[in-house]
Enzyme design. Structure first.
Site, PDB file in Angstrom:
ATOM      1  N   HIS A  62      -6.919  -9.521  -4.093  1.00 20.38           N
ATOM      2  CA  HIS A  62      -5.800  -8.640  -3.700  1.00 20.38           C
ATOM      3  C   HIS A  62      -4.875  -8.601  -4.934  1.00 20.38           C
ATOM      4  CE1 HIS A  62      -7.181  -7.195  -0.116  1.00 20.38           C
ATOM      5  NE2 HIS A  62      -7.519  -8.044   0.627  1.00 20.38           N
ATOM      6  N   TRP A  73      -6.570 -14.162  11.463  1.00 23.96           N
ATOM      7  CA  TRP A  73      -6.777 -12.876  11.888  1.00 23.96           C
ATOM      8  C   TRP A  73      -8.231 -12.432  11.972  1.00 23.96           C
ATOM      9  CZ3 TRP A  73      -9.601  -9.182   8.811  1.00 23.96           C
ATOM     10  CH2 TRP A  73     -10.303  -9.440   7.492  1.00 23.96           C
ATOM     11  N   ASP A  93      -0.440  -6.439  -3.672  1.00 22.74           N
ATOM     12  CA  ASP A  93      -1.760  -6.277  -3.373  1.00 22.74           C
ATOM     13  C   ASP A  93      -2.408  -5.436  -4.454  1.00 22.74           C
ATOM     14  OD1 ASP A  93      -4.283  -5.598  -1.830  1.00 22.74           O
ATOM     15  OD2 ASP A  93      -2.922  -6.580  -0.135  1.00 22.74           O
ATOM     16  N   ARG A 127       1.029  -1.198  -0.079  1.00 22.56           N
ATOM     17  CA  ARG A 127       0.093   0.035  -0.073  1.00 22.56           C
ATOM     18  C   ARG A 127       0.930   1.196   0.057  1.00 22.56           C
ATOM     19  NH1 ARG A 127      -3.194  -3.898   2.536  1.00 22.56           N
ATOM     20  NH2 ARG A 127      -4.829  -4.354   1.172  1.00 22.56           N
ATOM     21  N   ASP A 162      -2.173  -0.724  12.704  1.00 21.73           N
ATOM     22  CA  ASP A 162      -2.633   0.596  12.104  1.00 21.73           C
ATOM     23  C   ASP A 162      -3.879   1.234  12.598  1.00 21.73           C
ATOM     24  OD1 ASP A 162      -3.519  -1.947  11.324  1.00 21.73           O
ATOM     25  OD2 ASP A 162      -4.786  -1.141   9.577  1.00 21.73           O
ATOM     26  N   ASP A 178      -6.925 -14.337   1.100  1.00 22.31           N
ATOM     27  CA  ASP A 178      -7.896 -13.741   1.929  1.00 22.31           C
ATOM     28  C   ASP A 178      -8.890 -12.792   1.000  1.00 22.31           C
ATOM     29  OD1 ASP A 178      -5.539 -12.302   1.765  1.00 22.31           O
ATOM     30  OD2 ASP A 178      -6.401 -10.646   2.767  1.00 22.31           O
ATOM     31  N   GLU A 179     -10.072 -12.660   1.492  1.00 19.11           N
ATOM     32  CA  GLU A 179     -10.923 -11.407   1.171  1.00 19.11           C
ATOM     33  C   GLU A 179     -11.008 -11.481  -0.586  1.00 19.11           C
ATOM     34  OE1 GLU A 179     -10.262  -7.807   4.346  1.00 19.11           O
ATOM     35  OE2 GLU A 179      -8.961  -7.796   2.739  1.00 19.11           O
ATOM     36  N   TRP A 203      -0.497  -2.620   8.585  1.00 15.28           N
ATOM     37  CA  TRP A 203      -0.988  -2.426   7.136  1.00 15.28           C
ATOM     38  C   TRP A 203      -0.729  -0.632   6.926  1.00 15.28           C
ATOM     39  CZ3 TRP A 203      -1.643  -6.512   4.617  1.00 15.28           C
ATOM     40  CH2 TRP A 203      -1.950  -7.731   5.536  1.00 15.28           C
ATOM     41  N   THR A 204      -0.261  -0.546   5.692  1.00 13.78           N
ATOM     42  CA  THR A 204       0.007   0.996   5.551  1.00 13.78           C
ATOM     43  C   THR A 204      -0.782   1.720   4.739  1.00 13.78           C
ATOM     44  OG1 THR A 204       1.279   0.227   3.830  1.00 13.78           O
ATOM     45  CG2 THR A 204       2.315  -0.018   5.991  1.00 13.78           C
ATOM     46  N   GLU A 205      -2.282   1.221   4.527  1.00  9.88           N
ATOM     47  CA  GLU A 205      -3.020   2.450   3.888  1.00  9.88           C
ATOM     48  C   GLU A 205      -3.021   3.599   4.460  1.00  9.88           C
ATOM     49  OE1 GLU A 205      -5.299  -1.605   3.701  1.00  9.88           O
ATOM     50  OE2 GLU A 205      -3.990  -0.721   4.924  1.00  9.88           O
ATOM     51  N   TYR A 261      -3.647  -5.468  15.269  1.00  6.08           N
ATOM     52  CA  TYR A 261      -3.177  -4.417  14.087  1.00  6.08           C
ATOM     53  C   TYR A 261      -3.028  -2.898  14.481  1.00  6.08           C
ATOM     54  CZ  TYR A 261      -5.127  -7.779  10.411  1.00  6.08           C
ATOM     55  OH  TYR A 261      -5.379  -8.801   9.756  1.00  6.08           O
TER      56      TYR A 261
END
Length: 538
Positions: free
Chosen positions: A242, A371, A171, A142, A398, A304-305, A446-448, A396
């Site tokens: 992703h 998670w 991602d 990210r 973040d 995931d997702e 996580w770096t959003e 998490y």
């Protein structure tokens, strides 16, 4: 004032040991790496030569010891010398890290600042870790973290006796690894047009291109640097969800006839890999290069997702479901993961995936990163699979650190220093046999909303210091005792240049009044967990 808290620390009577121009560092060849690291850390700050020499009085001596685990050590400091006994090279390294903590905080700088007396009070320390997997995920997809900053974080992990760096390399919003034969993965996939300014719900963008990637030699350097500090780098290449950055680079990997750009929005994107043999072959080639660079046991493939809408609407995906006799798209994802797992396993590695890989059935030997609460941990361990725990409401980093209105870009529920310190990696409902499948835990960055190394420092520390104690030290620690030791440890963080969060909240320059977040309550987050895990079948 040691951190993480050792198993046993006993102050001893007598005069301190004093580092001097005559001090040597002695080590047998199996423990040379720890001795060389200690020398490289102390020579610049003390100005002393600390050469190799015999294990004589007045020396810092390393020695192998039977009966100690590979990461265990005994440290004895007396006026006449220092002795570190270890069960292996890693244990010797952790003993050396503890020895550095027994020196003044200036020992954590990179050059001398005028200290003239390097005294260590007499003490005996016996220590070993509670868990074998003591990790931190850093999301470089990210927001790209330049190589020097990533190397610095490896030093910070090692200083806290953390031993796994889970490197999230790809991602929807970026692909960060050079892959021979597929140049567009970095020519196209490593760059996005802009990024959200704050939480995606506000629809505000910064209009600023972002990107970067590591060459294969960069990654080899990172892996080697980490190995010298007994940190294993676990690479993650996301699939089948992703994956929009990869599809933007090579549209034939996707399910649509139209071209895509690298995602500019945070959150789960609808564009996922197709299930063609050519796509599987593409990723087999990518993973072969990943395994060439990263020699560790584990390779993370995400899982995931993964939205299933495109598969439901894609004739090829539906044909694959019928041909294979699968029940639904969940089982199609499981089949996809099984194909990748077989490839990884055939090369002597182990597949690691987020707990969504439970949906539709786990590949043999797969290890789960749990998670979405503790339920996936329970399901996976009872099925005989190893697990790394990192429940997002608890680990998490973040997520916001308090209800303070000045927390920068506040998202998620509050995860305070006390919350992190109280984290228990092993769910209490597991039997002793099931609990042995819990390899350990990791904290995830996580770096959003973490767009610089300074912001990363603020979100990581001192919470990562608390996490290190949760996974290293025996259970039953006292938070007030930890906080007293942390006040001293913060002097070490300052010496290392870490811009950590102060106990009373952010400094003015650490706030982001220009960027809006999207905070949640713990109850809302836990409701999300329940909804997300409803289709995991025991």
């Amino acid at each position: 004032m040691l951190l993480p808290r050792p198993v046993l620390l006993t102050p001893e009577p007598g005069a301190p040991f004093i580092l001097s121009s005559g001090t040597v560092i002695a080590a047998p060849s199996p423990l040379d790496r720890a001795a060389e690291w200690l020398r490289s850390a102390l020579v610049p700050v003390t100005g002393l030569p600390l050469p190799p020499g015999p294990a004589a009085p007045g020396a810092i001596s390393f020695a192998e010891a039977d009966g100690l685990g590979a990461e265990a050590y005994r440290l004895d400091v007396r006026e006449g010398g220092v002795r570190i006994e270890a069960g292996g090279a890693a244990g010797a390294f952790y003993g050396a890290q503890t020895l550095r903590q027994l020196l003044p905080p200036a020992a954590f700088r990179q050059a001398a600042v005028g200290e003239t007396s390097w005294r260590i009070a007499p003490v005996t320390v016996q220590d070993h870790p509670r868990y074998g997997w003591r990790g931190t995920l850093i999301d470089v997809a990210r927001h790209f973290l330049p190589k020097p900053d990533l190397l610095r974080y490896i030093d910070l992990l090692a200083a806290h006796k953390l031993n796994v760096l889970h490197l999230h390399l790809t991602d929807d919003q970026g692909w960060r690894m050079e892959v021979r034969g597929y140049p567009k993965l970095t020519e196209v996939g490593a760059w996005r047009r802009e990024s959200p300014l704050g939480a995606r719900q506000h629809g505000v963008f910064d209009g600023r291109p972002h990107g970067g990637y590591y060459t294969q030699d960069d990654l080899r350097e990172i892996v080697s640097y980490a190995a010298d500090r007994f940190v294993t780098v676990v690479p993650e290449v996301e699939l089948p969800g992703h994956s929009q950055a990869a599809i933007a680079a090579y549209p034939q990997l996707g399910n649509l006839d139209t071209s895509l750009e690298v995602a500019t929005m945070w959150g789960v994107q609808p564009h996922v890999l197709n299930v063609e043999d050519t796509t599987l072959d593409f990723y087999r080639t990518v993973l072969d290069q990943v395994m060439e660079i990263f020699p560790g046991e584990y390779v993370c493939v995400g899982g995931d997702e993964c939205p299933k809408t495109q598969w439901r609407e894609n004739a090829s995906a539906q044909r694959r479901i019928r041909e294979l006799g699968l029940r639904d798209e969940d089982e199609l994802q499981s089949w996809f993961i099984h194909q990748i797992s077989a490839h990884v396993t055939a090369r002597g590695r182990r597949l690691l995936g987020w707990d969504e890989i439970l949906e539709g059935g786990l590949p043999p030997g797969a290890t789960v990163v749990s998670w979405r609460g503790t339920y996936p941990t329970v399901v996976a361990t009872r099925a005989g699979h190893d697990v790394v725990t990192c429940p997002f409401t608890e680990t998490y980093l973040d997520f916001r650190q308090s209800e303070h209105p000045n927390e920068p870009v506040p998202i998620g529920n509050v995860i305070s220093l006390r919350d992190i310190y109280g984290f228990e990696p092993t769910p209490p409902e597991l039997t002793e046999a099931e609990a042995r499948h819990v390899l350990g835990a990791q904290a995830n960055l996580w770096t959003e909303h973490i767009d610089s190394p300074r912001a990363l420092d603020y979100m990581a520390f001192p919470r990562l210091s608390a996490f290190a104690e949760a996974v290293w030290s025996p259970p039953g620690g006292d938070f007030d005792d930890f906080r007293a030791r942390l006040h001293h440890h913060e002097q070490r963080l300052t010496a290392m240049g870490v811009e950590y969060r102060k106990e009373n909240g952010p400094e003015p320059w650490q706030t982001r009044p220009d960027v809006r977040g999207w905070p949640k309550s713990r109850a809302d987050a836990e409701a999300e967990v329940a909804a997300w895990t409803s289709n995991i079948r025991p």
